[in-house]
Design a protein around this motif. Structure first.
Motif, PDB file in Angstrom:
ATOM      1  N   PRO A   1       0.840  -1.199   0.000  1.00  0.00           N
ATOM      2  CA  PRO A   1       0.000   0.000   0.000  1.00  0.00           C
ATOM      3  C   PRO A   1       0.879   1.255   0.000  1.00  0.00           C
ATOM      4  O   PRO A   1       2.072   1.189   0.327  1.00  0.00           O
ATOM      5  CB  PRO A   1      -0.800  -0.131   1.295  1.00  0.00           C
ATOM      6  N   PRO A   2       0.320   2.411  -0.355  1.00  0.00           N
ATOM      7  CA  PRO A   2       1.129   3.627  -0.497  1.00  0.00           C
ATOM      8  C   PRO A   2       1.968   3.985   0.724  1.00  0.00           C
ATOM      9  O   PRO A   2       3.125   4.401   0.592  1.00  0.00           O
ATOM     10  CB  PRO A   2       0.080   4.703  -0.786  1.00  0.00           C
ATOM     11  N   GLU A   3       1.426   3.814   1.911  1.00  0.00           N
ATOM     12  CA  GLU A   3       2.188   4.173   3.112  1.00  0.00           C
ATOM     13  C   GLU A   3       3.464   3.334   3.238  1.00  0.00           C
ATOM     14  O   GLU A   3       4.536   3.843   3.561  1.00  0.00           O
ATOM     15  CB  GLU A   3       1.327   3.994   4.363  1.00  0.00           C
ATOM     16  N   LEU A   4       3.344   2.029   2.981  1.00  0.00           N
ATOM     17  CA  LEU A   4       4.515   1.168   3.083  1.00  0.00           C
ATOM     18  C   LEU A   4       5.475   1.389   1.918  1.00  0.00           C
ATOM     19  O   LEU A   4       6.692   1.255   2.072  1.00  0.00           O
ATOM     20  CB  LEU A   4       4.086  -0.299   3.161  1.00  0.00           C
ATOM     21  N   GLN A   5       4.953   1.717   0.760  1.00  0.00           N
ATOM     22  CA  GLN A   5       5.838   2.083  -0.349  1.00  0.00           C
ATOM     23  C   GLN A   5       6.715   3.274   0.043  1.00  0.00           C
ATOM     24  O   GLN A   5       7.921   3.284  -0.233  1.00  0.00           O
ATOM     25  CB  GLN A   5       5.012   2.434  -1.592  1.00  0.00           C
ATOM     26  N   GLN A   6       6.087   4.268   0.679  1.00  0.00           N
ATOM     27  CA  GLN A   6       6.832   5.452   1.088  1.00  0.00           C
ATOM     28  C   GLN A   6       7.883   5.112   2.139  1.00  0.00           C
ATOM     29  O   GLN A   6       9.029   5.584   2.067  1.00  0.00           O
ATOM     30  CB  GLN A   6       5.858   6.504   1.632  1.00  0.00           C
ATOM     31  N   LEU A   7       7.516   4.297   3.115  1.00  0.00           N
ATOM     32  CA  LEU A   7       8.462   3.916   4.163  1.00  0.00           C
ATOM     33  C   LEU A   7       9.654   3.168   3.583  1.00  0.00           C
ATOM     34  O   LEU A   7      10.817   3.476   3.896  1.00  0.00           O
ATOM     35  CB  LEU A   7       7.755   3.051   5.214  1.00  0.00           C
TER      36      LEU A   7
ATOM     37  N   SER B   1      11.839   5.524   1.229  1.00  0.00           N
ATOM     38  CA  SER B   1      12.582   6.557   1.956  1.00  0.00           C
ATOM     39  C   SER B   1      13.722   5.959   2.772  1.00  0.00           C
ATOM     40  O   SER B   1      14.803   6.554   2.865  1.00  0.00           O
ATOM     41  CB  SER B   1      11.644   7.351   2.858  1.00  0.00           C
TER      42      SER B   1
ATOM     43  N   GLU C   1       8.990  -4.562  10.012  1.00  0.00           N
ATOM     44  CA  GLU C   1       8.430  -3.230   9.755  1.00  0.00           C
ATOM     45  C   GLU C   1       8.284  -2.468  11.068  1.00  0.00           C
ATOM     46  O   GLU C   1       8.660  -1.286  11.172  1.00  0.00           O
ATOM     47  CB  GLU C   1       7.076  -3.350   9.061  1.00  0.00           C
TER      48      GLU C   1
ATOM     49  N   ARG D   1      10.321   0.997  12.142  1.00  0.00           N
ATOM     50  CA  ARG D   1       9.650   2.230  12.560  1.00  0.00           C
ATOM     51  C   ARG D   1      10.175   2.714  13.913  1.00  0.00           C
ATOM     52  O   ARG D   1      10.389   3.925  14.116  1.00  0.00           O
ATOM     53  CB  ARG D   1       8.136   2.006  12.624  1.00  0.00           C
TER      54      ARG D   1
ATOM     55  N   SER E   1      12.141   6.231  14.815  1.00  0.00           N
ATOM     56  CA  SER E   1      11.432   7.233  15.611  1.00  0.00           C
ATOM     57  C   SER E   1      11.955   7.404  17.019  1.00  0.00           C
ATOM     58  O   SER E   1      11.738   8.472  17.636  1.00  0.00           O
ATOM     59  CB  SER E   1       9.935   6.879  15.686  1.00  0.00           C
TER      60      SER E   1
END
Length: 318
Positions: A159-165, A168, A303, A307, A311
């Motif tokens: 999904p887009p959120e995991l693609q971004q993570l 990046s 994952e 994160r 963070s």
């Protein structure tokens, strides 16, 4: 470890006569892991581990086997490859490259305490130093180059959120690896996969570390970060367990003190170690291979760890 290529007792019985091990008495597949076909074998002279290599190229295999022999000869607690009567340690069985190594005593410590982490930390530092003069050089085949090649393959499944993570973090690691701090990190042969199921204990005493088939030349700090991200975390949340972490770092440092560059690179390396296993688990999840007794791994575990390493501040090495 898993079983992709079956081996029967009949297959083993004729093949094993080239070794000074006596008659093959039994063979049993090993279910954990996902890369090679592995078996416990019993012979007249004792128990051993048989591995059939499923993905590694024949020209890559001497690095792993000779590294294990090199370390064993220097007193590091690792399985020793068994040579046949011609002195060879790499062979063929059922159409696959194969090797036999000694079987370590004890069992894996899947709920480690600080004492186990200290034992492992000291041995990891000793292993790094003992391998420093190992003459064969082979890169970590699951390092940055593999991350760059593999990320485009798995991105369409996310999904887009995991693609971004994922994108990046790969970019962050690529930039960090190009910097001066990274260039100053000590390096050499590393295990690169030292999880809880790849070490054996009798009580509180470490009897050895095994499964070197992800080994390669990389920074020693990356190897320590891989180990910490499994041995020194709460498995449900991925959060660092500070008593276990401190025990491992103190024991490692007592054998080999950390450099200034390593102290600066600690958090990026913990992130790199989390990324490596998140990416490989994503790849294995979305592009599985058929195998008997295959044990799948949850990509979400690393994952969560990644994160947290991004963070939250991590305790300093010093």
């Amino acid at each position: 470890m898993a079983v992709f290529t079956p081996v029967s007792l009949d297959d083993l019985s004729g093949w094993i006569t080239q070794f000074p091990l006596g008659k093959a008495l039994s063979i049993r597949g090993i279910s954990s892991g996902i890369e090679n076909s592995n078996f416990f074998i019993n012979t007249d002279s004792g128990e051993y581990v048989l591995t059939l290599f499923e993905k590694l190229e024949a020209e890559q295999l001497p690095f792993y086997l000779e590294l294990m022999r090199h370390l064993a000869e220097r007193g590091i607690l690792v399985p020793a490859p068994v040579a046949n009567r011609d002195g060879k340690i790499l062979h063929q069985l059922n159409g696959k490259p194969a090797a036999i190594v000694s079987k370590l005593a004890g069992e894996s410590q899947l709920a480690p305490q600080p004492v186990h982490c200290a034992e492992l930390g000291a041995m990891l530092a000793c292993m790094h130093m003992a391998a420093e003069d190992f003459p064969i050089r082979q890169p970590n085949l699951r390092g940055l180059e593999w991350w760059l090649q593999t990320t485009p393959t798995v991105l369409p499944y996310l999904p887009p959120e995991l693609q971004q993570l994922l994108s990046s973090e790969v970019k962050f690691q690529q930039d960090f690896a190009a910097g001066q701090v990274y260039a100053e990190l000590p390096l050499g042969p590393v295990h690169a996969d030292l999880f809880r199921n790849n070490a054996m204990f009798v009580g509180e005493n470490l009897t050895g570390i095994f499964d070197f088939y992800f080994a390669g030349c990389d920074t020693w700090l990356f190897d320590l970060a891989v180990t910490v991200n499994d041995w020194c975390v709460d498995l449900d949340s991925g959060a660092l367990d500070l008593p276990r972490l401190q025990a491992m770092l103190d024991a490692y440092r007592a054998v080999r003190p950390f450099t200034a560059a390593e102290q600066q690179a600690w958090q990026p390396m913990l992130r790199a170690a989390a990324l490596r296993f998140w990416l490989s688990r994503l790849y294995d999840f979305y592009m599985p291979r058929a195998a008997e007794m295959l044990t799948p791994h949850d990509p979400g575990h690393f994952e969560r760890i990644l994160r947290l390493r991004i963070s939250e501040a991590v305790p300093a090495l010093a």
